[in-house]
Design a protein around this motif. Structure first.
Motif, PDB file in Angstrom:
ATOM      1  N   ALA A  49       0.834  -1.206   0.000  1.00 20.37           N
ATOM      2  CA  ALA A  49       0.000   0.000   0.000  1.00 20.37           C
ATOM      3  C   ALA A  49       0.864   1.249   0.000  1.00 20.37           C
ATOM      4  O   ALA A  49       0.559   2.236  -0.660  1.00 20.37           O
ATOM      5  CB  ALA A  49      -0.903   0.004   1.225  1.00 20.37           C
ATOM      6  N   GLU A  50       1.950   1.172   0.737  1.00 14.72           N
ATOM      7  CA  GLU A  50       2.775   2.363   0.910  1.00 14.72           C
ATOM      8  C   GLU A  50       3.796   2.544  -0.204  1.00 14.72           C
ATOM      9  O   GLU A  50       4.077   3.661  -0.636  1.00 14.72           O
ATOM     10  CB  GLU A  50       3.514   2.268   2.244  1.00 14.72           C
ATOM     11  N   GLY A 100     -15.036   6.084  -6.049  1.00 16.77           N
ATOM     12  CA  GLY A 100     -13.927   7.039  -6.189  1.00 16.77           C
ATOM     13  C   GLY A 100     -14.003   8.096  -5.100  1.00 16.77           C
ATOM     14  O   GLY A 100     -12.994   8.446  -4.481  1.00 16.77           O
ATOM     15  N   ALA A 101     -15.176   8.608  -4.850  1.00 21.49           N
ATOM     16  CA  ALA A 101     -15.336   9.639  -3.820  1.00 21.49           C
ATOM     17  C   ALA A 101     -14.922   9.085  -2.458  1.00 21.49           C
ATOM     18  O   ALA A 101     -14.140   9.718  -1.727  1.00 21.49           O
ATOM     19  CB  ALA A 101     -16.786  10.113  -3.777  1.00 21.49           C
ATOM     20  N   PHE A 102     -15.431   7.915  -2.164  1.00 16.16           N
ATOM     21  CA  PHE A 102     -15.084   7.288  -0.876  1.00 16.16           C
ATOM     22  C   PHE A 102     -13.568   7.073  -0.782  1.00 16.16           C
ATOM     23  O   PHE A 102     -12.941   7.365   0.251  1.00 16.16           O
ATOM     24  CB  PHE A 102     -15.823   5.957  -0.728  1.00 16.16           C
ATOM     25  N   GLY A 120     -11.252   8.719  -2.255  1.00 14.51           N
ATOM     26  CA  GLY A 120     -10.607  10.014  -2.054  1.00 14.51           C
ATOM     27  C   GLY A 120     -10.564  10.363  -0.581  1.00 14.51           C
ATOM     28  O   GLY A 120      -9.544  10.835  -0.065  1.00 14.51           O
ATOM     29  N   LEU A 121     -11.663  10.111   0.096  1.00 15.51           N
ATOM     30  CA  LEU A 121     -11.731  10.416   1.527  1.00 15.51           C
ATOM     31  C   LEU A 121     -10.763   9.548   2.330  1.00 15.51           C
ATOM     32  O   LEU A 121     -10.060  10.035   3.219  1.00 15.51           O
ATOM     33  CB  LEU A 121     -13.170  10.196   2.029  1.00 15.51           C
ATOM     34  N   LYS A 150      -8.009   8.122   1.301  1.00 13.01           N
ATOM     35  CA  LYS A 150      -6.629   8.548   1.029  1.00 13.01           C
ATOM     36  C   LYS A 150      -6.273   9.808   1.811  1.00 13.01           C
ATOM     37  O   LYS A 150      -5.184   9.937   2.346  1.00 13.01           O
ATOM     38  CB  LYS A 150      -6.442   8.799  -0.468  1.00 13.01           C
ATOM     39  N   LEU A 151      -7.246  10.727   1.843  1.00 10.85           N
ATOM     40  CA  LEU A 151      -7.008  11.973   2.582  1.00 10.85           C
ATOM     41  C   LEU A 151      -6.705  11.670   4.037  1.00 10.85           C
ATOM     42  O   LEU A 151      -5.857  12.305   4.661  1.00 10.85           O
ATOM     43  CB  LEU A 151      -8.253  12.871   2.496  1.00 10.85           C
ATOM     44  N   GLN A 152      -7.383  10.669   4.554  1.00 11.56           N
ATOM     45  CA  GLN A 152      -7.284  10.390   5.985  1.00 11.56           C
ATOM     46  C   GLN A 152      -6.068   9.547   6.363  1.00 11.56           C
ATOM     47  O   GLN A 152      -5.819   9.314   7.534  1.00 11.56           O
ATOM     48  CB  GLN A 152      -8.576   9.696   6.436  1.00 11.56           C
ATOM     49  N   LEU A 196     -11.474  10.222  11.839  1.00 13.83           N
ATOM     50  CA  LEU A 196     -12.499  11.144  11.355  1.00 13.83           C
ATOM     51  C   LEU A 196     -13.664  11.166  12.353  1.00 13.83           C
ATOM     52  O   LEU A 196     -14.186  10.120  12.723  1.00 13.83           O
ATOM     53  CB  LEU A 196     -13.007  10.637   9.998  1.00 13.83           C
ATOM     54  N   ASP A 215     -18.378  13.956  10.584  1.00 13.93           N
ATOM     55  CA  ASP A 215     -17.796  14.128   9.245  1.00 13.93           C
ATOM     56  C   ASP A 215     -18.141  12.951   8.361  1.00 13.93           C
ATOM     57  O   ASP A 215     -18.422  13.107   7.163  1.00 13.93           O
ATOM     58  CB  ASP A 215     -16.268  14.265   9.327  1.00 13.93           C
ATOM     59  N   ALA A 246     -20.204  12.944   4.907  1.00 11.83           N
ATOM     60  CA  ALA A 246     -19.669  12.366   3.674  1.00 11.83           C
ATOM     61  C   ALA A 246     -20.668  11.379   3.089  1.00 11.83           C
ATOM     62  O   ALA A 246     -20.900  11.343   1.871  1.00 11.83           O
ATOM     63  CB  ALA A 246     -18.337  11.674   3.949  1.00 11.83           C
TER      64      ALA A 246
END
Lengths: 198, 198, 198, 198
Positions: free
Chosen positions: B21-22, B159-161, B163-164, B166-168, B176, B180, B184
């Motif tokens: 993953a990293e 994709g939206a999920f 994105g969230l 990855k942000l976290q 989170l 929030d 979402a």
DNA sequence: TATGAATGAGGTTTCATTCAT
DNA sequence: AATGAATGAAACCTCATTCAT
């Protein structure tokens, strides 16, 4: 002074981006980059001192091009009257860029840049998020965009778009009917849009 | 009677997933996997014949776990009366899985599996898209979900999920606030939801 | 009529010798030779078909120049009456050459020429040893030089001189006070000289 | 923990020294070192992180061994009564070392170490010159050694010895009759010895 | 004629895999 | 059964040589 192949650096960056997008930075071999660019391996090293340097150049090139596409789209057609109008410009900027450079867009959305990105590349990487977050906040103040952390909303929206681009590979976004693209735009707008409380 | 190192294969798969993953599959070295799992390099080869095999095992394990989490969430609490309710179960399934296995989720969302994925891994990969697309189509028939290609809507929503998530990273979705996460969920639902035409 | 860059081959040989002396034949790159000679890389190949050819030309040039300097010194001032006098001429020949061409002298004293020296270069290499050994033998017959294998005495004497030259690099032998040089001459003579048995 | 080939590092250093002596550091390829040591190329890198590191290890090993041989010879047989006696011990130290390690001695006398020697290697390099210069100065104070700069006299004497060693390669100093070695010792002593002014 | 960009063979280094312990 | 030292194929990179300009 007498370059036989003009813009070899651009050629190499394009080849690199295409391969990095498909196979990862680590999964791409220098000879593969050379072959795709139609040059000898040694030539890469006249322009980039190392694979890492090539990776950073590719990333920076792609990121800057996206920023330019975005800036251009945002400036288009005079001041945008509304938040929805401005969102349309964002959408158009992303769409145009991802259509013209599907590989570059996918490459930028990889999450494994940490292994080779230099500090100056990292700085560039945050630029778009800043611009987008600023738009979100203005939209919230105008009561047009739903409440919540701006960075999270940006991540959701860009993530959604990214999902669509990935789905459409390798044909590219161009293979999508205009109708579908419009529908997707409406859907992502609804992701952001604050519904009037009835 | 009891092996001293129980489930060493699981230990290895977990280590592999975290590193893949990293750093990407290609960017991860077998000694690194061994070290993270706390075993010797040679031991990996008692359980997996090659790096590629480990990669496929890791992918399949992660994918199947996601499927299981999804199935469990969908079955929870008896038959779901509404499309919106079913969406909530999807959301809960994804959310739970990504919270418990942030590395695995990110790994699954990489788009560069083509270099090592075996045919049977590929088959598994399409399962979720099928389940989700089926839901979308039922939602459209019920007039609850907007028109458009089901695969595209799935891509947008997941994709939206993603994105969230990855942000976290790397904190994980747990960092989170529940609030929030609810916001979402509402946003992604609105991405899919057909608005009543006024 | 007159070539614009006269004696480019000499320029190249000088550049090569300087670099070979400092960095070894194998450690010297052709572009470095070109740069030091102030010409383009390609130009080297108008004068020498290969790096190896350049190496041999450099070696032969340096060796012949040393032979010339020696011959000139030995001929100077008519027939030398004595063995000590002739030694002085040898010393003067070596001294003059090493002062004027410190790099060349050091290069000649490298012992790793075997990797690139062609047969005709090897032949040249033995010339000086022959001349010097001949002198030693005449000195021994005259009772002026100590007993022992002539080649060994030559090796000792030239080795001593070489040690001094290396010590004095990179300033060159010129930086040595005349007094010191005279003392060194006396010392090396005593290395060879047969002491009267008391 | 389970080294199948013991002292592989020593084996590698020995192989490296032999090849460096003959072909130069730059002229020696890693596969050649591996082959001479009877191991695979990759094994070198378990012990030395780079070719440069191997070069420095080889240099330091050789230099330290020479220092040890010298120290041992100087300590042999109690306090030396005379300068001439001490010179004999120096001679014996050098002779013994160069006999046992002809490659190492030649390698140490190369003058092109600058391309790869690390600072700590350089420090070691000056040690012997210091010891020898100290001896020269004591000899001068005792009226036994001729006047002049000590470093220069050291350079002359070691240079002479080096000349002899090089002449004797590759058979090694052992192939020299004891008689010849004694004569050489006498000659080098006369190089240093202050003649009684008649 | 002189140049230096381009090339690819060959050098250095990495890393998946083996196997003696 | 578990280990990690050893290996060599394959990766990255250099540099002698060519050739269009």
């Amino acid at each position: 002074m007498t370059p036989r192949k003009p813009d070899l650096d651009r050629l190499l960056i394009d080849a690199a981006i295409a391969l990095f997008a498909e196979r990862t930075f680590e999964g791409t071999q220098m000879p593969a980059v050379a072959q795709r660019a139609g040059v000898g391996v040694g030539s890469i090293y006249r322009y980039f001192p190392s694979k890492e340097a090539l990776g950073n150049a590719a990333f920076q090139h792609a990121k800057r091009a996206l920023l330019d596409a975005l800036a251009e789209a945002l400036a288009e057609g005079g001041p945008s009257g509304s938040i929805r109008g401005e969102f349309g410009r964002f959408w158009r900027g992303f769409t145009r860029y991802a259509s013209a450079n599907p590989d570059a867009f996918v490459f930028l959305e990889h999450q494994q840049h940490d292994t080779f990105l230099a500090p100056d590349s990292r700085v560039l990487a945050e630029e778009i998020d800043r611009i987008a977050a600023d738009f979100i906040e203005r939209g919230q103040q105008a009561g047009e965009i739903r409440d919540g952390d701006a960075a999270q909303l940006v991540a959701l929206a860009i993530g959604a778009f990214t999902g669509l681009v990935k789905l459409q590979r390798p044909g590219g976004l161009d293979t999508l009917p205009a109708e579908d693209l419009d529908r997707a735009e409406a859907a992502v707008w609804d992701l952001l849009h604050r519904k009037a409380t009835p």
